[in-house]
Write a protein that holds these residues in place. Sequence first.
Motif, PDB file in Angstrom:
ATOM      1  N   VAL A   1       0.845  -1.198   0.000  1.00 12.32           N
ATOM      2  CA  VAL A   1       0.000   0.000   0.000  1.00 12.32           C
ATOM      3  C   VAL A   1       0.883   1.252   0.000  1.00 12.32           C
ATOM      4  O   VAL A   1       1.863   1.315   0.749  1.00 12.32           O
ATOM      5  N   VAL A   2       0.533   2.213  -0.842  1.00  9.24           N
ATOM      6  CA  VAL A   2       1.162   3.539  -0.844  1.00  9.24           C
ATOM      7  C   VAL A   2       0.095   4.560  -0.446  1.00  9.24           C
ATOM      8  O   VAL A   2      -0.981   4.603  -1.051  1.00  9.24           O
ATOM      9  N   ILE A   3       0.393   5.362   0.561  1.00 14.73           N
ATOM     10  CA  ILE A   3      -0.522   6.432   0.979  1.00 14.73           C
ATOM     11  C   ILE A   3       0.072   7.770   0.542  1.00 14.73           C
ATOM     12  O   ILE A   3       1.219   8.089   0.891  1.00 14.73           O
ATOM     13  N   LEU A   4      -0.678   8.513  -0.236  1.00 14.14           N
ATOM     14  CA  LEU A   4      -0.257   9.843  -0.686  1.00 14.14           C
ATOM     15  C   LEU A   4      -0.979  10.900   0.144  1.00 14.14           C
ATOM     16  O   LEU A   4      -2.206  11.010   0.082  1.00 14.14           O
ATOM     17  N   ARG A   5      -0.224  11.663   0.905  1.00  9.77           N
ATOM     18  CA  ARG A   5      -0.801  12.744   1.709  1.00  9.77           C
ATOM     19  C   ARG A   5      -0.739  14.020   0.857  1.00  9.77           C
ATOM     20  O   ARG A   5       0.330  14.555   0.589  1.00  9.77           O
TER      21      ARG A   5
ATOM     22  N   VAL B   1      -1.547  -1.009  -3.996  1.00 13.99           N
ATOM     23  CA  VAL B   1      -2.748  -0.210  -3.818  1.00 13.99           C
ATOM     24  C   VAL B   1      -2.363   1.209  -3.399  1.00 13.99           C
ATOM     25  O   VAL B   1      -1.518   1.384  -2.525  1.00 13.99           O
ATOM     26  N   VAL B   2      -2.960   2.211  -4.039  1.00 16.22           N
ATOM     27  CA  VAL B   2      -2.676   3.606  -3.716  1.00 16.22           C
ATOM     28  C   VAL B   2      -3.878   4.205  -3.002  1.00 16.22           C
ATOM     29  O   VAL B   2      -5.006   4.127  -3.492  1.00 16.22           O
ATOM     30  N   MET B   3      -3.634   4.789  -1.842  1.00  8.27           N
ATOM     31  CA  MET B   3      -4.670   5.484  -1.098  1.00  8.27           C
ATOM     32  C   MET B   3      -4.238   6.939  -0.891  1.00  8.27           C
ATOM     33  O   MET B   3      -3.045   7.211  -0.731  1.00  8.27           O
ATOM     34  N   THR B   4      -5.183   7.835  -0.908  1.00  2.58           N
ATOM     35  CA  THR B   4      -4.866   9.264  -0.782  1.00  2.58           C
ATOM     36  C   THR B   4      -5.628   9.875   0.391  1.00  2.58           C
ATOM     37  O   THR B   4      -6.677   9.366   0.796  1.00  2.58           O
TER      38      THR B   4
END
Length: 577
Positions: A475-479, A507-510
């Motif tokens: 998982v990648v979280i983009l703030r 999975v990319v979550m923002t």
Amino acid sequence: MTSVFTRVRGRIAALLPGRADLAEMGRDPRRDLLAGLTVAIVALPLALGFGVSSGLGAEAGLATAVVAGALAAVFGGSNLQVSGPTGAMTVVLVPIVAQHGPSGVLTVGLMAGVMLVVLALLKAGKYMQYIPAPVVEGFTLGIACVIGLQQIPNALGVPKPEGDRVLVVTWRAVEEFAGSPNWTAVGLAVAVAVVMLVGARLRPTVPFSIVAVIGATVVTQVAGLGAAKPIGDLPAGLPAPSLSFLDPGALGSLLAPAVAVAALAALESLLSASVADGMTVGQKHDPDRELFGQGLANIAAPLFGGVPATGAIARTAVNVRTGASSRLAALTHAAVLAVIVFAAAPLVSKIPLAALAGVLLATAVRMVEVGSLRAMARATRSDALILVLTAVATLALDLVYAVIIGLAVAGALALRAVAVQARLDQVPLDRGDHSAEEHALLAEHIVAYRIDGPLFFAGAHRFLLELTEVADVRVVILRMSRVTTIDATGALVLKDAVAKLHRRGVVVMTSGIRPGQRQVLDSVGALELLRLEGREYATTPEAIQGARFYLESAGVVPPFPARTSRSVIEDAEETAG
């Protein structure tokens, strides 16, 4: 249609003079009359000189100073602005005269006046304030060089050679002088320039330009210096207004020069008005009304044989320093010049051209503010580069190209500076309510990045490269709460990076996408991609929780105990982005 005409009529009414202007003119008329007389004395040799330099003759310069000076004073947006022929405008007019003749210049002036009125109606005046200071300093330096070089033929006492490039004309004039020297003309030009420059240092309030010109004229007449060519016969008065110069078939070919003249008139006039504001307390010009006044002035001046006009910084500065407080001073300046045209034309016609060349040579020298140039050159390398490029382009090409080049380089360097400030930083995963063991396990599979600054075309590709090189995580979280702006290019790059990560099974979550940025992301399909399975969150803690549930459902990590309420911590983390 009726509403459009109503709006235009209302806009014009707002640009016209009002009772407040009349009241200002009645407050201290004595000081304004004295200031106007002083400015007229300073303006006379300049008007004559710039008229000669433009190629239309001294009478054209006088007509411009009288007609355009009066109309701009009444309808302009500054109480202190003095308008007339200027050196900057002469620089642009010389090639137009060479290509299209005097009638072409008059037509260009008329067209430029109409364009200025349209700009005023469109409220375009406020945009002139965005011209960078290095561009202004650069073209001022370039103008000073061109004005000085334009005077070389008259200062050397040789006929002006053919050509529209000032460097070529200067070289040919020097060659002709070397074959047949005219030391009388050189002596007059140098003497006038020295008197003006030295006198300005010793007694700044004395108009040494007119003193030097009168002295040179008297010496020429008494000593019978036939080698000093005079201005020649001038008409005793202004010609009747006429449109005989207008050729409708030539309007298309003159459109580009007219745009250049209008742009220069707007730029120089608003710059001069800003200088006047800075020299006083309580004065503030109206940029749109200034464009309107300059437009009317440039529409009227060609009807009387005048060249295009602008606000004149040097004459405006003299007007302010001598105590002007209203439009009456600029009007007086135009009236005094009109009296000279009608009553003293025979005397004015005897002024040697070499003396006028000396006036303009001194004016060119005084235009160069060495301190300002040194400060600008030392500010940053970018400012120095912009200044030099604009000055060189003014000298080698023309003023309009110089401004365009200066603005383009300034814009490119500014974009580069902004793009460099944008960053993509990996940040520690917020622990939240998780235990140390839970947090360590999540950190093995989740990585968080924070985007700071603008995400736009000038630097967006860097984010693509950095994002797609993420190590093996699930998982990648983009703030994104610190993204200041985003354009279509940035949104497309982000979408491409997310798609590539998805193809790798990441999975990319923002979190923290601002409302104003949603439209751009949505227009290119990036927002839809980020919303897959509810992977777009309002806050970072919510995104971490979503990542945790995803990893649990995928069997990557064991189910953790239910979260406890930590609203205070969540609020703090949400504020941090």
